[in-house]
Design a protein around this motif. Sequence first.
Motif, PDB file in Angstrom:
ATOM      1  N   PHE A  16       9.649  -0.744  -7.344  1.00  0.00           N
ATOM      2  CA  PHE A  16       8.544  -0.206  -6.554  1.00  0.00           C
ATOM      3  C   PHE A  16       9.006   1.103  -5.924  1.00  0.00           C
ATOM      4  O   PHE A  16      10.112   1.182  -5.386  1.00  0.00           O
ATOM      5  N   CYS A  17       8.153   2.110  -6.002  1.00  0.00           N
ATOM      6  CA  CYS A  17       8.464   3.432  -5.466  1.00  0.00           C
ATOM      7  C   CYS A  17       7.538   3.750  -4.304  1.00  0.00           C
ATOM      8  O   CYS A  17       6.320   3.544  -4.417  1.00  0.00           O
ATOM      9  N   PRO A  18       8.055   4.264  -3.192  1.00  0.00           N
ATOM     10  CA  PRO A  18       7.177   4.690  -2.084  1.00  0.00           C
ATOM     11  C   PRO A  18       6.581   6.061  -2.408  1.00  0.00           C
ATOM     12  O   PRO A  18       6.983   7.085  -1.887  1.00  0.00           O
ATOM     13  N   GLY A  19       5.610   6.052  -3.304  1.00  0.00           N
ATOM     14  CA  GLY A  19       5.029   7.281  -3.822  1.00  0.00           C
ATOM     15  C   GLY A  19       4.993   7.222  -5.330  1.00  0.00           C
ATOM     16  O   GLY A  19       5.152   6.144  -5.926  1.00  0.00           O
ATOM     17  N   PRO A  20       4.832   8.347  -6.005  1.00  0.00           N
ATOM     18  CA  PRO A  20       4.671   8.342  -7.464  1.00  0.00           C
ATOM     19  C   PRO A  20       5.908   7.840  -8.191  1.00  0.00           C
ATOM     20  O   PRO A  20       7.035   8.051  -7.772  1.00  0.00           O
ATOM     21  N   ALA A  21       5.666   7.145  -9.302  1.00  0.00           N
ATOM     22  CA  ALA A  21       6.717   6.770 -10.225  1.00  0.00           C
ATOM     23  C   ALA A  21       6.649   7.694 -11.443  1.00  0.00           C
ATOM     24  O   ALA A  21       5.589   8.224 -11.764  1.00  0.00           O
ATOM     25  N   GLN A  22       7.782   7.901 -12.061  1.00  0.00           N
ATOM     26  CA  GLN A  22       7.793   8.757 -13.255  1.00  0.00           C
ATOM     27  C   GLN A  22       7.188   8.047 -14.442  1.00  0.00           C
ATOM     28  O   GLN A  22       7.273   6.852 -14.552  1.00  0.00           O
ATOM     29  N   SER A  53      12.035   1.432  -3.212  1.00  0.00           N
ATOM     30  CA  SER A  53      11.849   0.614  -2.012  1.00  0.00           C
ATOM     31  C   SER A  53      12.013  -0.876  -2.286  1.00  0.00           C
ATOM     32  O   SER A  53      12.179  -1.669  -1.348  1.00  0.00           O
ATOM     33  N   ALA A  54      11.971  -1.301  -3.555  1.00  0.00           N
ATOM     34  CA  ALA A  54      12.115  -2.718  -3.893  1.00  0.00           C
ATOM     35  C   ALA A  54      12.368  -2.854  -5.384  1.00  0.00           C
ATOM     36  O   ALA A  54      12.081  -1.943  -6.168  1.00  0.00           O
ATOM     37  N   VAL A  55      12.898  -4.007  -5.759  1.00  0.00           N
ATOM     38  CA  VAL A  55      13.021  -4.377  -7.168  1.00  0.00           C
ATOM     39  C   VAL A  55      12.218  -5.649  -7.369  1.00  0.00           C
ATOM     40  O   VAL A  55      12.472  -6.660  -6.711  1.00  0.00           O
ATOM     41  N   ALA A  89      13.210   2.108 -19.343  1.00  0.00           N
ATOM     42  CA  ALA A  89      13.674   2.844 -18.169  1.00  0.00           C
ATOM     43  C   ALA A  89      12.503   3.094 -17.232  1.00  0.00           C
ATOM     44  O   ALA A  89      11.364   3.279 -17.666  1.00  0.00           O
ATOM     45  N   GLY A  90      12.796   3.090 -15.948  1.00  0.00           N
ATOM     46  CA  GLY A  90      11.794   3.410 -14.932  1.00  0.00           C
ATOM     47  C   GLY A  90      12.448   4.146 -13.793  1.00  0.00           C
ATOM     48  O   GLY A  90      13.631   3.932 -13.510  1.00  0.00           O
ATOM     49  N   ALA A  91      11.707   5.050 -13.144  1.00  0.00           N
ATOM     50  CA  ALA A  91      12.293   5.824 -12.050  1.00  0.00           C
ATOM     51  C   ALA A  91      11.209   6.281 -11.090  1.00  0.00           C
ATOM     52  O   ALA A  91      10.049   6.467 -11.472  1.00  0.00           O
ATOM     53  N   CYS A  92      11.604   6.459  -9.838  1.00  0.00           N
ATOM     54  CA  CYS A  92      10.742   7.059  -8.830  1.00  0.00           C
ATOM     55  C   CYS A  92      10.869   8.586  -8.926  1.00  0.00           C
ATOM     56  O   CYS A  92      11.929   9.093  -9.294  1.00  0.00           O
ATOM     57  N   ARG A  93       9.819   9.290  -8.580  1.00  0.00           N
ATOM     58  CA  ARG A  93       9.819  10.735  -8.799  1.00  0.00           C
ATOM     59  C   ARG A  93      10.696  11.480  -7.812  1.00  0.00           C
ATOM     60  O   ARG A  93      11.554  12.270  -8.199  1.00  0.00           O
ATOM     61  N   ASP A  94      10.507  11.277  -6.518  1.00  0.00           N
ATOM     62  CA  ASP A  94      11.255  12.057  -5.532  1.00  0.00           C
ATOM     63  C   ASP A  94      11.633  11.238  -4.305  1.00  0.00           C
ATOM     64  O   ASP A  94      11.928  11.789  -3.260  1.00  0.00           O
ATOM     65  N   ARG A  95      11.647   9.923  -4.439  1.00  0.00           N
ATOM     66  CA  ARG A  95      12.041   9.028  -3.352  1.00  0.00           C
ATOM     67  C   ARG A  95      12.908   7.911  -3.909  1.00  0.00           C
ATOM     68  O   ARG A  95      12.772   7.545  -5.070  1.00  0.00           O
ATOM     69  N   PRO A 120       0.833  -1.209   0.000  1.00  0.00           N
ATOM     70  CA  PRO A 120       0.000   0.000   0.000  1.00  0.00           C
ATOM     71  C   PRO A 120       0.864   1.254   0.000  1.00  0.00           C
ATOM     72  O   PRO A 120       1.815   1.365   0.768  1.00  0.00           O
ATOM     73  N   GLY A 121       0.567   2.183  -0.876  1.00  0.00           N
ATOM     74  CA  GLY A 121       1.333   3.415  -0.982  1.00  0.00           C
ATOM     75  C   GLY A 121       2.465   3.359  -1.976  1.00  0.00           C
ATOM     76  O   GLY A 121       3.055   4.390  -2.310  1.00  0.00           O
ATOM     77  N   GLU A 122       2.803   2.148  -2.467  1.00  0.00           N
ATOM     78  CA  GLU A 122       3.860   2.008  -3.458  1.00  0.00           C
ATOM     79  C   GLU A 122       3.283   2.040  -4.872  1.00  0.00           C
ATOM     80  O   GLU A 122       2.148   1.616  -5.101  1.00  0.00           O
TER      81      GLU A 122
END
Length: 219
Positions: free
Chosen positions: A213-219, A187-189, A178-184, A29-31
Motif C-alpha cells: 500500500f502506498c500513501p499516494g500514487p503507485a507506479q 505504508s503497509a504490506v 514488481a510493485g512500487a510507490c511513486r514518491d513515498r 483512504p488516500g492509499e
Amino acid sequence: MRRLLPVLLALFGLATAAAAQLLVSPPRPGEQETAQAGGGTGRFSFVGALRCAEAQAIVGVRIARGPLLNRLALGCAEVLCVAGHCRWRADELDWSAVAGQRTGEEATLLCPAAAAVAGFRAEVVPVPGGTAVRSLAIDCAPLTGREPGGAFAVASATDSRMMRRFVPPGPRPERMVAGACRDRAASAVSVAVGAYPAGFAGDGEHVRALSMFCPGPAQ
C-alpha cells in the motif's frame, strides 16, 4: 488483495476455525495498492495488512523460506529528519508485524540508514489453485522528508541523485511481479497466508499473495 476478494467472501460464509481467523484490510483512504504477486483459491490463516506503528517507516523485511516463502516480518524504525536529512537507527528496529510460520531458511534484508522500503520484486510459482510467492526482494529508496500527513517522502525511481536498488541484488526471476510507490515509502504490506497440512505446497503455511500500500500514487 484484489484478486482474492471472491475467495474471501466465500470463506466468510463457512463456519470453520480457519474462516474465523480471516482479516480483510483494504487500503486506507488516500492509499493505493501496487501490483499483487500470487493469488488464487485455498484456505488462509491470515489475510490482512502488516503495518508499522505511527512515526515508523518500513525499512526492511525478515523472511523464512523453503520451497515457498513461509514467513514475512516487517522491520520498522522511527525516522528522524533534520534539515532535509533523514535517518533511522538499527538499534531501534521493531519486528512485531509478522505473518506466516518461522520455518525454513531465514534471511534479513535491510535498507541503508537513510532509505526506506518503497517497492518489491517477488518471484511467483504455480501451486494448486493458483500461484504463490517463492522469493522476495525489497526496493529501497532514499528518504527525503516527512509530510504533514505522516507519510515519508522518498526520491523517485528516476531521481538523478540516487537510484533505488533491490536488496538483495540478483538476476530477474523468470516469473516476477514488481510493485512500487511513486514518491513515498510504502505504508503497509498486504499479505495472504495459505494454510495447508505440513508438506503440501510448502511447509504448512506460505505467503500465497502480497502487495504494498502506498500513501499516494503507485507506479
